[in-house]
Design a protein around this motif. Structure first.
Motif, short mmCIF file in Angstrom:
data_model
loop_
_atom_site.label_atom_id
_atom_site.label_comp_id
_atom_site.label_asym_id
_atom_site.label_seq_id
_atom_site.Cartn_x
_atom_site.Cartn_y
_atom_site.Cartn_z
N GLU A 66 30.30 28.30 136.02
CA GLU A 66 31.66 28.83 136.60
C GLU A 66 31.55 30.10 136.63
O GLU A 66 30.73 30.98 136.47
CB GLU A 66 32.55 28.67 135.42
N MET A 67 32.74 30.69 137.49
CA MET A 67 32.75 32.13 137.62
C MET A 67 33.30 32.71 136.46
O MET A 67 34.33 32.26 136.15
CB MET A 67 33.71 32.26 138.78
N PRO A 68 32.73 33.65 135.78
CA PRO A 68 33.08 34.35 134.66
C PRO A 68 34.25 35.56 134.93
O PRO A 68 33.98 36.66 134.40
CB PRO A 68 31.67 34.83 133.93
N ALA A 69 35.23 35.22 135.52
CA ALA A 69 36.29 36.04 135.66
C ALA A 69 36.90 36.57 134.74
O ALA A 69 36.88 37.68 134.40
CB ALA A 69 37.17 35.48 136.97
N ARG A 132 41.61 27.75 141.10
CA ARG A 132 41.29 28.09 139.52
C ARG A 132 40.53 29.21 139.54
O ARG A 132 40.04 29.52 138.24
CB ARG A 132 40.53 26.88 138.93
N GLY A 133 40.09 30.18 140.53
CA GLY A 133 39.34 31.36 140.33
C GLY A 133 38.10 31.14 140.12
O GLY A 133 37.28 31.75 139.64
N GLN A 134 37.48 29.99 140.56
CA GLN A 134 35.95 29.46 140.43
C GLN A 134 35.41 29.75 141.83
O GLN A 134 36.43 29.31 142.66
CB GLN A 134 35.72 28.18 139.82
N HIS A 135 34.34 29.94 141.84
CA HIS A 135 33.55 29.64 143.21
C HIS A 135 33.48 28.25 143.43
O HIS A 135 33.37 27.42 142.77
CB HIS A 135 32.12 30.24 143.07
N SER A 136 33.70 27.89 144.98
CA SER A 136 33.52 26.63 145.53
C SER A 136 32.20 26.08 145.34
O SER A 136 31.49 26.89 145.68
CB SER A 136 34.34 26.66 146.67
N ARG A 137 32.03 24.89 144.97
CA ARG A 137 30.64 24.52 145.04
C ARG A 137 30.54 23.60 146.19
O ARG A 137 31.43 22.79 146.48
CB ARG A 137 30.37 23.56 143.95
#
Length: 178
Positions: A66-69, A132-137
């Motif tokens: 996950e992106m640790p925003a 959701r603020g995550q990098h797309s996989r």
């Protein structure tokens, strides 16, 4: 925005000096200096402990892919808190200690994240992570279509390679007279 920052950078030191003079007049010079040093020492220890916790949360988020925003903003707020606590003055110390409250700090970070616009790369957006603020996989089952052409080292579509295409003679400084 620039005018507000200018006013902030002018007004904040004036307010800090005013508070230092007023508190110094009430409790004395040495106790005021001791209080400023004490808040810096206590604040730096609290920032260190909470910073290690935030660092472990960042690593856990990355391990899950996950992106640790949110933990990154949490760490940035801790950095700001540490800066404020090391700056001499009571107003900056109060703001620094406010940023050390984990619930309040995370609430501020969530509010900042809600205002951020996330730009996804063209194509390959996985709906599971979008918005959701995550990098797309990338989808591991996605099919990429395309054409390819194999070109051997010495030839291409125009025929055999010409001597000018071979740059080994140019690099070595030889001239074979061709």
């Amino acid at each position: 925005m620039a005018l507000r920052l200018l006013i902030l950078f002018i007004a904040l030191p004036i307010i800090e000096l005013f508070l230092l003079i007023k508190i110094g007049g009430v409790i004395g010079f040495l106790p005021t200096i001791a209080l400023v040093i004490l808040t810096a020492v206590i604040g730096s220890q609290l920032v260190r402990r909470q910073g290690l916790t935030v660092l472990s949360r960042i690593r856990e988020s990355q391990a899950r892919g996950e992106m640790p925003a949110l933990p990154m903003l949490d760490g940035a707020a801790l950095l700001l808190a540490g800066f404020m606590l090391l700056t001499p003055g009571f107003l900056s110390d109060a703001l620094g200690f406010v940023l050390l409250v984990p619930g309040l700090r995370q609430k501020i970070a969530r509010r900042l994240l809600s205002r951020v616009v996330i730009i996804q790369p063209a194509g390959g957006v996985n709906e599971r992570y979008a918005g959701r603020g995550q990098h797309s996989r990338p989808d591991p089952n996605a099919v990429i279509e395309g054409d390819y052409e194999r070109r051997d080292q010495g030839t291409d579509k125009r025929g055999p390679a010409s001597p000018k295409a071979d740059d080994t003679s140019e690099r070595s400084g030889r001239d074979d007279g061709v």
